[in-house]
Scaffold this active site. Structure first.
Site, PDB file in Angstrom:
ATOM      1  CB  CYS A  81      12.470 -49.591  24.978  1.00  0.00           C
ATOM      2  SG  CYS A  81      12.495 -48.647  26.518  1.00  0.00           S
TER       3      CYS A  81
ATOM      4  CB  CYS B 144       8.395 -56.532  26.846  1.00  0.00           C
ATOM      5  SG  CYS B 144       6.943 -56.346  27.864  1.00  0.00           S
TER       6      CYS B 144
ATOM      7  CB  CYS C 184       0.411 -56.562  27.628  1.00  0.00           C
ATOM      8  SG  CYS C 184       1.984 -55.794  28.055  1.00  0.00           S
TER       9      CYS C 184
ATOM     10  CB  CYS D  72      14.065 -55.104  28.923  1.00  0.00           C
ATOM     11  SG  CYS D  72      12.606 -54.777  27.923  1.00  0.00           S
TER      12      CYS D  72
ATOM     13  CB  CYS E  76      15.804 -52.402  31.466  1.00  0.00           C
ATOM     14  SG  CYS E  76      14.991 -50.870  32.004  1.00  0.00           S
TER      15      CYS E  76
ATOM     16  CD  GLU F  36       6.934 -58.213  21.115  1.00  0.00           C
ATOM     17  OE1 GLU F  36       7.888 -58.891  20.713  1.00  0.00           O
ATOM     18  OE2 GLU F  36       6.716 -58.000  22.328  1.00  0.00           O
TER      19      GLU F  36
END
Length: 502
Positions: free
Chosen positions: A259, A480, A252, A266, A263, A234
């Site tokens: 990832c 995100c 961004c 997220c 988290c 993205e």
């Protein structure tokens, strides 16, 4: 020399590379550094200097009718002998020694060559940029090489190595970074011969096609780029008008596909981790947003998918290219991190002028370890110690990111504790408050506006400046990883057709 063999023109002083071939009976269009294919055993008609043109030639086709005498036609073979060449206007003989049959290489007299220079016969697989038959092609695959990220000087070196003049590198630089050409084939201003040689050598621009575009009512645009391995990544374009009414465009960018830190709140972490992005794939996100908006990007934030400091080398390379080649100032860029052991100190050695944003999300170790799993191995005190080192080493103040989660970390006592933490370490006293952007299948909720204002007010009373980030793109899955998760749980198959926007 056998029919179908190849010839590389080389000189003792070095030579550029060009592509050509032998005709059935003569050597035509021969130039220093050229690559030539032998169709038949050649006969060479040559002159050291023509009476009608100033250059040394293999065959004076341009002035043949004006020569006072015919050039002598001589056979060239693989046996050990001396080859005789006459001038156009006399019978004076010049001698060039041949190699013996046992030696793989055989000399030729080539236009512009100094005495003692020689052309070398090579196998097809040895000649870069020369098409060869499938059975002659080396089995080792060509390693992909990318032009995005190269400086003008590096591009000039590339074209020189392929036999073209230096100015072609400057042309290529403009086409890549200004015109945003996406493929080598589209470099129409460059000779076809050079484009073919670059493709054969494994060079590509390094651009990825757009797989999907999602546009919000507020003008925010999120794109999915389809990478070479069919994974999706993205990038978000955020247009904003500043106080003077000027239109600014922030991108961004993502640094990883997915990832690994996971988290709790997220969307990227929920999608899993695939790999680090290469430097050119990061820069490509900026170029793609500029393409869509037809506007120059003014600000960059490394806050997209992934943890930038877990891909630090590629992030630094992309940062350099964005700064030097796209000419976006370092102070207009922000690198965000949730904290990775040893990387903040390493980043400090580069002394960037960009802002380092620390994603805290909690004012104490116990709460932070609940919502940021990596905090268990990298305690809050250790993170703050590294932040202090960064500030003392670079002189650059840090900013702190704090995502407000309803009923989790949004109480007044949390704000009090956060202010105490920042005063204790005497670090930058600016906090970016980010009201949670809801994602599917999440246990967290967005706080009320009253809770957000109360949190900011508490920080302000404790002399900590706080700003609330305006939520953009709620209707475009702008959190995100959110859009990527909607389209891809696993890598796309190569046969999938990408819906590219108009």
């Amino acid at each position: 020399m056998m029919r179908g063999g190849t010839l590389r023109v080389a000189a003792t002083s070095g030579a550029a590379v060009a592509v050509g071939k032998f005709t059935s009976s003569t050597v035509s269009s021969v130039s220093l550094g050229g690559l030539y294919t032998v169709v038949e055993r050649p006969w060479m008609r040559a002159a050291s200097q023509c009476s009608s043109c100033p250059s040394r030639v293999v065959e004076c086709r341009s002035c043949n009718r004006e020569c006072n005498s015919e050039c002598t036609l001589l056979p060239v073979t693989m046996v050990a002998r001396r080859s005789a060449f006459s001038t156009c206007d006399s019978n004076k003989i010049q001698w060039r020694p041949n190699y013996s049959r046992n030696d793989h290489r055989q000399p030729w007299l080539i236009r512009g060559m100094a005495a003692g220079s020689a052309a070398e016969v090579l196998e097809p697989a040895e000649v870069p940029g020369l098409p060869v038959k499938e059975e002659e092609r080396p089995s080792k695959p060509v390693t992909p090489k990318y032009l995005i990220g190269k400086t003008q000087e590096e591009l000039e070196d590339i074209v020189l190595s392929l036999g073209e003049q230096k100015y072609r590198g400057k042309q290529m630089y403009q086409l890549i970074y200004k015109n945003k050409i996406k493929t080598v084939k589209e470099l129409a201003q460059l000779p076809k011969q050079l484009r073919n040689a670059m493709t054969e050598a494994g060079w590509s621009i390094g651009r990825s096609p757009i797989h999907h575009v999602s546009t919000s009512k507020d003008g925010t645009v999120k794109i999915l780029l389809k990478l070479e391995d069919n994974r999706l990544v993205e990038a978000v374009g955020i247009p904003v008008k500043d106080k003077e009414g000027n239109q600014r465009l922030t991108v961004c960018v993502s640094s990883q596909v997915g990832c690994a830190l996971r988290c709790a709140f997220c969307a990227t972490g929920k999608g899993g981790f695939a790999r680090n992005l290469k430097a050119h794939e990061i820069v490509d996100q900026v170029l793609s947003i500029e393409d869509l908006f037809r506007q120059r990007v003014t600000n960059i934030v490394f806050m997209g998918m992934g943890e930038p400091l877990m891909n630090l080398d590629n992030v630094l390379d992309a940062h350099r290219t964005i700064n030097k080649e796209l000419q976006i100032g370092q102070r207009m860029m922000t690198i965000s991190t949730v904290g990775v052991p040893n990387t903040i100190r390493r980043l400090a050695t580069h002394k960037l002028q960009s802002t380092l944003a620390i994603s805290l999300h909690a004012p104490n170790q116990e709460l932070r370890s609940r919502i940021v799993p990596s905090a268990k191995g990298y305690p809050l005190d250790a993170l703050m110690e590294d932040c202090k080192y960064y500030f003392e080493t670079t002189g650059r103040r840090l900013s702190f990111e704090y995502t407000l989660l309803a009923g989790v970390n949004d109480q007044r006592e949390h704000a009090e504790e956060l202010a105490t933490l920042l005063h204790q370490w005497n670090l930058g006293r600016h906090v970016n408050i980010i009201p949670y952007n809801p994602i599917a299948d999440s246990e967290f909720e967005r706080p009320t506006k009253a809770k957000v204002l109360a949190f900011v007010e508490t920080l302000s009373k404790r002399r900590v400046t706080a700003s609330v980030r305006v939520t953009r793109g709620l209707d475009a899955n702008a959190a995100c990883g959110q859009l990527r998760n909607e389209f891809q749980k696993i890598p796309l198959q190569a046969s999938v057709e990408s819906p590219i926007p108009v």
